[in-house]
Design a protein around this motif. Structure first.
Motif, PDB file in Angstrom:
ATOM      1  N   ALA A 105       0.650  -1.457   0.247  1.00 56.60           N
ATOM      2  CA  ALA A 105      -0.166  -0.084  -0.052  1.00 56.60           C
ATOM      3  C   ALA A 105       0.905   1.167  -0.061  1.00 56.60           C
ATOM      4  CB  ALA A 105      -0.844   0.038   1.074  1.00 56.60           C
ATOM      5  N   THR A 106       1.900   1.345   0.883  1.00 57.85           N
ATOM      6  CA  THR A 106       2.811   2.494   0.812  1.00 57.85           C
ATOM      7  C   THR A 106       3.285   2.652  -0.558  1.00 57.85           C
ATOM      8  OG1 THR A 106       3.284   1.991   3.342  1.00 57.85           O
ATOM      9  CG2 THR A 106       4.830   3.424   2.118  1.00 57.85           C
ATOM     10  N   GLN A 107       3.790   1.494  -1.124  1.00 60.11           N
ATOM     11  CA  GLN A 107       4.411   1.763  -2.337  1.00 60.11           C
ATOM     12  C   GLN A 107       3.396   2.324  -3.399  1.00 60.11           C
ATOM     13  OE1 GLN A 107       6.411  -2.008  -3.752  1.00 60.11           O
ATOM     14  NE2 GLN A 107       6.890  -1.259  -5.577  1.00 60.11           N
ATOM     15  N   GLU A 108       2.291   1.731  -3.397  1.00 54.07           N
ATOM     16  CA  GLU A 108       1.343   2.353  -4.419  1.00 54.07           C
ATOM     17  C   GLU A 108       0.967   3.657  -4.112  1.00 54.07           C
ATOM     18  OE1 GLU A 108      -0.412   1.104  -7.075  1.00 54.07           O
ATOM     19  OE2 GLU A 108       0.803  -0.767  -6.795  1.00 54.07           O
ATOM     20  N   VAL A 109       0.983   4.142  -2.893  1.00 56.05           N
ATOM     21  CA  VAL A 109       0.421   5.518  -2.593  1.00 56.05           C
ATOM     22  C   VAL A 109       1.714   6.417  -3.103  1.00 56.05           C
ATOM     23  CG1 VAL A 109       0.315   7.291  -0.696  1.00 56.05           C
ATOM     24  CG2 VAL A 109      -1.111   5.193  -0.945  1.00 56.05           C
ATOM     25  N   LEU A 110       3.024   6.001  -2.635  1.00 57.09           N
ATOM     26  CA  LEU A 110       4.222   6.783  -3.155  1.00 57.09           C
ATOM     27  C   LEU A 110       4.307   6.725  -4.604  1.00 57.09           C
ATOM     28  CD1 LEU A 110       6.828   5.588  -0.561  1.00 57.09           C
ATOM     29  CD2 LEU A 110       5.580   7.804  -0.415  1.00 57.09           C
ATOM     30  N   LEU A 111       4.023   5.682  -5.374  1.00 54.77           N
ATOM     31  CA  LEU A 111       3.984   5.773  -6.961  1.00 54.77           C
ATOM     32  C   LEU A 111       3.014   6.401  -7.516  1.00 54.77           C
ATOM     33  CD1 LEU A 111       5.230   4.391  -9.264  1.00 54.77           C
ATOM     34  CD2 LEU A 111       3.652   2.527  -9.003  1.00 54.77           C
ATOM     35  N   LEU A 148       1.811   9.184  -6.004  1.00 55.02           N
ATOM     36  CA  LEU A 148       2.351  10.651  -5.919  1.00 55.02           C
ATOM     37  C   LEU A 148       3.214  10.956  -6.918  1.00 55.02           C
ATOM     38  CD1 LEU A 148       2.577  10.620  -1.736  1.00 55.02           C
ATOM     39  CD2 LEU A 148       1.135  12.108  -3.329  1.00 55.02           C
ATOM     40  N   TRP A 149       4.315   9.990  -7.069  1.00 61.35           N
ATOM     41  CA  TRP A 149       5.447  10.136  -8.139  1.00 61.35           C
ATOM     42  C   TRP A 149       4.848  10.414  -9.391  1.00 61.35           C
ATOM     43  CZ3 TRP A 149      10.236  11.536  -8.794  1.00 61.35           C
ATOM     44  CH2 TRP A 149      10.841  11.650  -9.877  1.00 61.35           C
ATOM     45  N   ASN A 150       3.841   9.736  -9.973  1.00 59.25           N
ATOM     46  CA  ASN A 150       3.194   9.973 -11.153  1.00 59.25           C
ATOM     47  C   ASN A 150       2.458  11.086 -11.322  1.00 59.25           C
ATOM     48  OD1 ASN A 150       4.142   7.581 -12.021  1.00 59.25           O
ATOM     49  ND2 ASN A 150       2.231   6.324 -11.551  1.00 59.25           N
ATOM     50  N   ASN A 151       2.208  11.575 -10.149  1.00 59.59           N
ATOM     51  CA  ASN A 151       1.415  12.982 -10.228  1.00 59.59           C
ATOM     52  C   ASN A 151       2.185  14.033  -9.569  1.00 59.59           C
ATOM     53  OD1 ASN A 151      -1.072  12.194 -11.317  1.00 59.59           O
ATOM     54  ND2 ASN A 151      -1.395  10.977  -9.575  1.00 59.59           N
ATOM     55  N   LYS A 152       3.551  13.974  -9.568  1.00 60.55           N
ATOM     56  CA  LYS A 152       4.378  14.937  -8.805  1.00 60.55           C
ATOM     57  C   LYS A 152       4.115  16.537  -9.421  1.00 60.55           C
ATOM     58  CE  LYS A 152       8.443  13.833 -11.836  1.00 60.55           C
ATOM     59  NZ  LYS A 152       7.898  12.520 -12.436  1.00 60.55           N
ATOM     60  N   VAL A 169       0.640  18.160   1.477  1.00 61.52           N
ATOM     61  CA  VAL A 169       0.871  16.792   0.767  1.00 61.52           C
ATOM     62  C   VAL A 169       0.603  15.723   1.704  1.00 61.52           C
ATOM     63  CG1 VAL A 169       2.603  15.726  -0.534  1.00 61.52           C
ATOM     64  CG2 VAL A 169       2.533  18.051  -0.681  1.00 61.52           C
ATOM     65  N   GLU A 170       1.200  15.871   3.052  1.00 61.37           N
ATOM     66  CA  GLU A 170       0.950  14.924   4.061  1.00 61.37           C
ATOM     67  C   GLU A 170      -0.403  14.430   4.246  1.00 61.37           C
ATOM     68  OE1 GLU A 170       2.291  13.836   8.665  1.00 61.37           O
ATOM     69  OE2 GLU A 170       3.233  15.735   7.647  1.00 61.37           O
ATOM     70  N   ALA A 171      -1.188  15.298   4.619  1.00 63.41           N
ATOM     71  CA  ALA A 171      -2.467  14.929   4.549  1.00 63.41           C
ATOM     72  C   ALA A 171      -3.261  14.493   3.495  1.00 63.41           C
ATOM     73  CB  ALA A 171      -3.184  16.254   4.847  1.00 63.41           C
ATOM     74  N   PHE A 172      -2.721  14.706   2.171  1.00 61.92           N
ATOM     75  CA  PHE A 172      -3.367  14.239   1.130  1.00 61.92           C
ATOM     76  C   PHE A 172      -2.709  12.868   1.139  1.00 61.92           C
ATOM     77  CE2 PHE A 172      -2.568  13.583  -3.380  1.00 61.92           C
ATOM     78  CZ  PHE A 172      -3.854  13.448  -3.897  1.00 61.92           C
TER      79      PHE A 172
END
Length: 169
Positions: A34-40, A42-46, A55-58
């Motif tokens: 799940a963490t990897q998916e969320v970070l991915l 975020l990266w794709n929508n940087k 950004v943290e709350a998002f």
């Protein structure tokens, strides 16, 4: 946003994302996924990240939604929410056993709370978000968050007191 800027923005709270995912999904592997998916995501929508004030709350909202979707899916039917807490390694063995017992009881009590109260307890008391941030993440009024938090804490306090005063119920 460059990779360096992205890492500077996201890395300080990646552990919070993992802890929330672990809290909701129980399994370390599921939480890591799940963490990897969320970070991915975020990266794709940087490019859009710069538009967000918090950004943290998002990210925490994304994590919560991803985990709830995962829990609702057929492949996660056997997952349930539990609570884990820290161990203080500097206490005596007797005290440590008592603390572990209390933590275990709190975990069982939290597991019986309504879903919303579990999430609010996690965000407020474990992740230490303020009420306004939680209200935004959960799309609720601040008052509703406070009421749910108060009810959850009261339930935990009453059940834990009953357990310590009268034994196992």
């Amino acid at each position: 946003m460059t990779q360096k800027e992205f890492l500077h923005v996201v890395m300080p709270f990646k552990d919070k994302v993992f802890r929330l995912a672990k809290r909701l999904l129980v399994s370390t592997e599921e939480a890591e996924d799940a963490t990897q998916e969320v970070l991915l995501k975020l990266w794709n929508n940087k490019k859009k990240i710069a538009e967000y004030k918090n950004v943290e709350a998002f990210s925490m909202t994304m994590t919560k939604n991803f985990c709830f979707d995962k829990l609702k899916s057929k492949q996660a039917q056997n997952l349930k929410i539990v609570h884990s807490n820290y161990e203080d390694k500097q206490t005596g063995l007797q005290k440590q056993m008592e603390l572990n017992d209390s933590v275990s009881w709190v975990g069982k009590i939290i597991a019986d709370l309504p879903e919303l109260q579990k999430t609010i307890i996690q965000l407020r008391d474990i992740e230490e978000y303020d009420l306004d941030e939680i209200a935004k993440m959960l799309d609720m009024k601040n008052t509703a968050v406070r009421v749910n938090l108060s009810r959850a804490r009261k339930t935990i306090r009453e059940k834990l007191t009953n357990t310590h005063n009268y034994g196992v119920k």
